[in-house]
Every structure is written in structure tokens, then in C-alpha cells.
Enzyme design. Sequence first.
Site, mmCIF file in Angstrom:
data_model
loop_
_atom_site.group_PDB
_atom_site.id
_atom_site.type_symbol
_atom_site.label_atom_id
_atom_site.label_comp_id
_atom_site.label_asym_id
_atom_site.label_seq_id
_atom_site.Cartn_x
_atom_site.Cartn_y
_atom_site.Cartn_z
ATOM 1 C CB ALA A 1 7.120 8.788 -4.789
ATOM 2 C CB ALA B 1 -0.939 -0.012 1.200
ATOM 3 C CD GLU C 1 14.387 15.199 0.333
ATOM 4 O OE1 GLU C 1 13.785 14.165 0.650
ATOM 5 O OE2 GLU C 1 13.917 16.056 -0.457
ATOM 6 C CE LYS D 1 6.340 -4.080 5.986
ATOM 7 N NZ LYS D 1 7.691 -4.597 5.931
ATOM 8 C CB VAL E 1 3.395 -10.569 0.814
ATOM 9 C CG1 VAL E 1 3.745 -11.537 -0.307
ATOM 10 C CG2 VAL E 1 2.054 -9.890 0.568
#
Length: 401
Positions: free
Chosen positions: A314, A11, A167, A36, A79
Site C-alpha cells: 500500500a 478504488a 499478521e 466494482k 471492469v
Amino acid sequence: MSKTKVVVLGAGYAGMRTIKELEKKNLDIDITLISKNNYHHESTALHEVAAGTSTAKDITFKINDVLDPKKVTFIEEEVTLINKDDKSVSLKNGETVPYDLLVIGLGFESESFGIKGVDEFGWPLVDIPTAQAAKKQLDKNLNNYQLSQDEKDLSIVVCGAGFTSIEYLGEITNRLPKISDEFNFPIDKVKITCIEAMPKLLPMFSEELSDYGIDVLKKRGVEFKVGTPIKEIKKDGVVYEENGELKEIKASTIIWTTGVRGSGVIGASGFAERRGRVMVNPDLTVPDYPEVYMIGDVSAVMDEKSGRPYPTTAQIAIVQADHVAKNIERRLQGKEQEAFEFVSQGTVASLGNNDGIAHAFDKDFKGYVASVMKKGIANKAVLQVSNFSTMMKKGRFDFYH
Ligand SMILES: Cc1cc2nc3c(=O)[nH]c(=O)nc-3n(C[C@H](O)[C@H](O)[C@H](O)COP(=O)(O)OP(=O)(O)OC[C@H]3O[C@@H](n4cnc5c(N)ncnc54)[C@H](O)[C@@H]3O)c2cc1C
């Protein structure tokens, strides 16, 4: 005839975006998401949690709050294996979930490159627990200085000078002066060192932008060691090589941000992988497994221009997800799969809350403008993987402090 079973793993940006796009398409399919945790986390902001400038709550949202339960079944479980020849997925709880079509978006893990001591003593930033643990360690050491008067408690080594490292340095150099009174440590005694094996810092930016970024961090007290490969991580120090000699910097806080690899499930499941990533077909399926799509940080997509795979980001994970949802729709309509093409929208790195460097629209940006761009991109990404109200709750609208 039973409906086509589409199972999405993970996710993150890749998995959530696939789900949101499939939901919109209203296809006659069964959709299952397996991840998870019961939350999505913004991986792009983990350095803020590790530095203590954001909390886990700021950068997460509950998966069930953004799914349409009439269209998607969510299973919160780890998983362990993909049984690609049986078309099923094994879970940690012992259950097995069958699929007709599988979308794998299991993301990244820390990479030790086989360097001694990394797994024992380096603090990686790869998910919410690791980012929180890194922050706890940092705060514990800074606090401890009062009692120990040991300078290594005020010494922080950041291993690697890639995006995450830079960062993270931006965030801690913003936060430390603000907490030195509360934690009672002398800010002028804090030592922050960033050690990088490669000869050049921030190579993805122009020389001017890279110089600007490095200069900002140097002015905030960061010392860079460049072209100095790390040889060992110890409990209280980092050993590196400089001009053929082994040297050591003592430090109680050692942040391991030298690089990441794709999920270990990929190798364990017998896919042809390199560092947990599979070189996917042009339509984003896995060679020899046309019913399996692989996207995000577990996939490698060749950039024909440079002759090297695109960096995993991303940004690419989200557009891959859009493409896979479209290809699933085409498959159900009996149409041919389309090839994925990627056009980068640019690159932005933050240097703390109000500063940054960016290359976008064929132009360079630096300072406050770049930091606003960064927040705008983060907000857009939250919207792309959730919904408008979640973006309004979790977005970054603190443009002016
Ligand atoms: C500090 C930092 C800053 C970054 N900044 C940027 C940036 O500015 N711009 C940019 O484009 N990219 C940035 N990146 C890279 C970006 O975060 C990743 O490329 C992106 O998260 C990949 O998305 P993904 O969906 O493939 O994986 P992830 O975001 O890692 O999501 C993977 C999902 O799978 C779940 N999962 C993992 N293993 C299992 C398992 N075994 N079973 C079940 N579920 C599992 C995880 O819980 C998670 O939900 C940054 C990364 C870091 C660490």
C-alpha cells in the site's frame, strides 16, 4: 474543445489516492472512477476480518462519502477488459467507457501457483467477501467441535509465512482464547500450523526482529514448518514435503496466504505481464501505451539497488498515485513526464493488537511501540485515500487495550 477524459480503475490505495490528488489539483478535466464495489476497503486489514478481530464495517468506507461529485463521476461496476488500442474500458454490464488517459489500479488476486486443490479448498484473503468467508469457516469449525469431537475441527493450517500469514496468526492467537468459552471448545486442543516453503521466516526483517516475531507466535501455540513446500490442499488437510517425504496435516480450516498476483484483467487485456503485473516505464506508463498509467499491485517497479522489483505494498501504491497525478498535471501543461523514485519509509508487521515488529528510520522496533506505529500508519493511509472525518470515524485509536 472537449475536456480530457481521465478514467481511474479500482478504488484501492492506488485508485483512491489518484482521485484525491486529482481533485485537489482542480484541473480542467473529466474524471471518472470505476470500481466494482461502492466502498473502499483497507486491504492491509483483511486479516483482521478473517480472524474475527475486526468487522467489514471497521475497515471500509463508502466511496461516495469521500468524493467530490462536482469533480468526479463514480461508476460502480466490474471492469472486464481494457481495450488499449481503442482507448476504452469494457464493463460487466456491457457498457464501454472511453478514455484519453487511463490509470489502472485494479489490485491483487490470490495466487495458487498451480497447486492442486487450492482453488477448491483453500480460503484466501484478498477482499471483503473472501475475508468474511474465511472467518465464517473458522467459526463454523470451532463451533462444530462440540458435536463432532473431531480434532481436525480445532486444527487450523495457515499456508505461507509472508506478511499476511504472520499478521493473521497474530490476530487469531489473540482471539481464540477469548472465544473458547463462548464456542465451547478446549483451547489446549487447538492446533495452529504455519507451513512455509522458503528456508527462512520473515526475511525482510533483521534476524533479531524475525526471531522476536516468531517467538511471540510460538509462545501463543503456533507450530512453524519451514522449508516444507505445500503439494496439495484437500478438503480436510494439507499435504507438504518434508525431507523428501510427503506428509499430511488434517485440518478443517485452511487459510491460503502464500502470495498474490495482479488482477486477471491485465493478462486478459493482452498487456505484457508476469503474474498479472506489468514492468512499467520510469514515468509509470505502460510500454507502448503512453496514455496508460499502471500503479499499485498491477505494476512492477524495478529497484535498481537489489535488481528486483519492489515488493507490492500500500505504501508504494500511494506514492505512485501521487506521482501519476503530478504527471497528468504536467502532461496537460505540455511538460515532460517525470521519472518515479521510491524511498521506502520502512516495514511494520503486527502480531495481534498490542504487539509487532518494525524497521523504520534505520532502526528496529518491537512490541507495543511497533503496534502503535502500525496503527498510526493505517490511520495515515485512510486519511490519504479519504478525508479527515472518515479517518476519525474509521481510524485505530485503541492504543491502550
Ligand atoms: C492482509 C494484508 C496485509 C497487508 N499489510 C500491508 C502493510 O502493512 N503495509 C503495506 O504497505 N501493504 C500491505 N499489504 C499489501 C497492500 O494491501 C497492497 O499492496 C495494496 O492493497 C495494493 O493497493 P492497490 O490499490 O493496488 O490494490 P487494492 O487495495 O487491491 O485495490 C484494488 C481495487 O480495485 C477494485 N477492483 C479489483 N478488480 C476490479 C475489477 N475487475 N473491476 C472493478 N474494480 C476492481 C477492488 O475492489 C479495489 O477497490 C497487505 C496486504 C494484505 C492482504
